[in-house]
Every structure is written in C-alpha cells, then in structure tokens.
Enzyme design. Structure first.
Site, PDB file in Angstrom:
ATOM      1  N   HIS A 143       0.215  -9.399   2.553  1.00 45.61           N
ATOM      2  CA  HIS A 143      -0.049  -7.989   2.844  1.00 45.61           C
ATOM      3  C   HIS A 143       1.243  -7.199   2.753  1.00 45.61           C
ATOM      4  O   HIS A 143       2.308  -7.695   3.143  1.00 45.61           O
ATOM      5  CB  HIS A 143      -0.642  -7.812   4.250  1.00 45.61           C
ATOM      6  N   ALA A 151      -8.967  -5.005   2.566  1.00 49.00           N
ATOM      7  CA  ALA A 151      -9.857  -5.010   3.733  1.00 49.00           C
ATOM      8  C   ALA A 151     -10.773  -6.232   3.775  1.00 49.00           C
ATOM      9  O   ALA A 151     -11.232  -6.625   4.861  1.00 49.00           O
ATOM     10  CB  ALA A 151     -10.685  -3.729   3.748  1.00 49.00           C
ATOM     11  N   PRO A 167      -9.729  -4.518  -2.709  1.00 44.39           N
ATOM     12  CA  PRO A 167     -10.133  -3.109  -2.736  1.00 44.39           C
ATOM     13  C   PRO A 167      -9.043  -2.130  -2.308  1.00 44.39           C
ATOM     14  O   PRO A 167      -8.269  -2.409  -1.396  1.00 44.39           O
ATOM     15  CB  PRO A 167     -11.312  -3.054  -1.749  1.00 44.39           C
ATOM     16  N   ASN A 168      -9.054  -1.009  -3.008  1.00 41.19           N
ATOM     17  CA  ASN A 168      -8.182   0.151  -2.741  1.00 41.19           C
ATOM     18  C   ASN A 168      -6.717  -0.054  -3.137  1.00 41.19           C
ATOM     19  O   ASN A 168      -5.916   0.871  -3.046  1.00 41.19           O
ATOM     20  CB  ASN A 168      -8.270   0.586  -1.270  1.00 41.19           C
ATOM     21  N   ARG A 201      -2.015   6.275  -1.974  1.00 43.61           N
ATOM     22  CA  ARG A 201      -2.721   5.901  -0.756  1.00 43.61           C
ATOM     23  C   ARG A 201      -1.757   5.710   0.416  1.00 43.61           C
ATOM     24  O   ARG A 201      -0.902   4.822   0.377  1.00 43.61           O
ATOM     25  CB  ARG A 201      -3.436   4.573  -1.031  1.00 43.61           C
ATOM     26  N   TYR A 212       2.112   2.236   2.998  1.00 43.72           N
ATOM     27  CA  TYR A 212       2.217   1.302   1.864  1.00 43.72           C
ATOM     28  C   TYR A 212       3.375   1.597   0.919  1.00 43.72           C
ATOM     29  O   TYR A 212       3.622   0.810  -0.003  1.00 43.72           O
ATOM     30  CB  TYR A 212       0.893   1.297   1.078  1.00 43.72           C
ATOM     31  N   ASN A 263      -3.687 -10.555  -2.158  1.00 45.34           N
ATOM     32  CA  ASN A 263      -3.770  -9.462  -1.196  1.00 45.34           C
ATOM     33  C   ASN A 263      -5.234  -9.021  -1.238  1.00 45.34           C
ATOM     34  O   ASN A 263      -5.636  -8.265  -2.134  1.00 45.34           O
ATOM     35  CB  ASN A 263      -2.841  -8.308  -1.560  1.00 45.34           C
ATOM     36  N   GLU A 307      -1.851 -15.952   1.296  1.00 49.32           N
ATOM     37  CA  GLU A 307      -2.321 -14.602   1.662  1.00 49.32           C
ATOM     38  C   GLU A 307      -1.110 -13.694   1.834  1.00 49.32           C
ATOM     39  O   GLU A 307      -0.114 -14.107   2.423  1.00 49.32           O
ATOM     40  CB  GLU A 307      -3.097 -14.700   2.986  1.00 49.32           C
ATOM     41  N   ARG A 350      -0.775  -3.026  13.449  1.00 49.31           N
ATOM     42  CA  ARG A 350      -1.714  -1.934  13.155  1.00 49.31           C
ATOM     43  C   ARG A 350      -2.983  -2.071  14.023  1.00 49.31           C
ATOM     44  O   ARG A 350      -2.942  -2.679  15.075  1.00 49.31           O
ATOM     45  CB  ARG A 350      -2.020  -1.931  11.645  1.00 49.31           C
TER      46      ARG A 350
END
Ligand code: DQA
Length: 145
Positions: A101, A78, A11-12, A19, A24, A75, A99, A108
């Site tokens: 990111h 969330a 998502p996103n 964004r 990012y 990725n 995985e 964070r």
C-alpha cells in the site's frame, strides 16, 4: 530469460495523481510503473504492470501469474479490506505474493486496518508512498533468489 514479476493494481489506482494527493502523493500510476520498470532493469528482472477496477479480473490475473510469473506484488486497493475471492486466489497459486500500500493503512480509518489478503501473502509493505512498490519488488527478488 529474465524473471518476470507481476505488479497488480486494484480499484481507483488509475486515478493516482488526481486522487487525494494529500494521502497518495502526486505521482500517476504511469510514473510508478516507470519507476518499477527502471528498478527491474537495474536488478536484472522484468515486470508486467497492470491495473483493473474489477475484482474478477484481478482474480484472473493472479491465476495467470501462477504460470507466467515468479511472484506478484499487489496493491489491491479497497478490495484488500473486503475480498475473500482475492484471499482464495492468492492461496491457490504457487507464486509468492507481497501485499503493498502507498499509504499507512494502520494510521487511517479503522476499516482499513483489516486486510483480507494479508494472511495469504508472504508479507505486507505499507506507508512508504510510491516507494512501497520498489520495496515490494525488492522483497520478491530476495524471496525468489
Ligand atoms: C491503498 C489503501 C487502501 O485502503 C485504499 O482503498 C486504496 C489505496 C494504498 O495504496 O494506500 O485504494 O491500497
């Protein structure tokens, strides 16, 4: 026939470029896809690059990857921090999953420090900006040699 790796985005991530560029960066997801495709071509494999905002779609794609790919770079956005369904799907399939990111999730908010999917994955790459995608593909290439 050359090996195929799935690159799955949650998502996103379709909003990259607009964004939170301070976190990012300025690349769009299409830019990242082009970088991944170029890396794949140079290294003799191909990619199937997808994005969905829906958890169940990502589960379906992981199942598909089990038959149709040699491995998956994901990725999960969330859903990384919340999804037992993605954890179970990764455990259910034979293909290795990495995985990744863009941001360093450990630098964070605390809610990003926990990954539900990491224990089911071969490994985790985070914090290298869009280059995290290339590192994940490199890891898959080495894992499946
Ligand atoms: C992200 C990190 C996640 O915590 C966040 O929810 C995202 C993007 C990253 O690539 O840095 O959507 O997965």
């Amino acid at each position: 026939m050359s090996k195929i790796f799935f690159v799955l985005n949650g998502p996103n991530l379709n909003m990259l470029g607009k964004r939170e560029p301070g976190i990012y960066g300025g690349k769009t997801l299409a830019d990242i896809e082009a970088d991944c495709a170029a890396y794949a071509k140079d290294n003799g494999f191909s990619i199937d690059f997808r994005q969905s905002n829906h958890e169940g779609t990502l589960v379906d794609w992981l199942h598909e990857a089990s038959e149709a790919s040699a491995g998956v770079a994901i990725n999960a956005g969330a859903y990384t921090h919340t999804s037992v369904a993605l954890h179970d799907a990764i455990r259910a399939i034979g293909a290795p999953v990495v995985e990744l990111h863009i941001s360093n999730v450990h630098a964070r908010e605390e809610f990003r420090h926990k990954s539900m999917i990491a224990p089911a994955c071969k490994g985790v790459i985070c914090g290298f900006g869009p280059h995290s995608y290339i590192l994940a593909l490199q890891a898959l290439k080495n894992l499946t040699q």
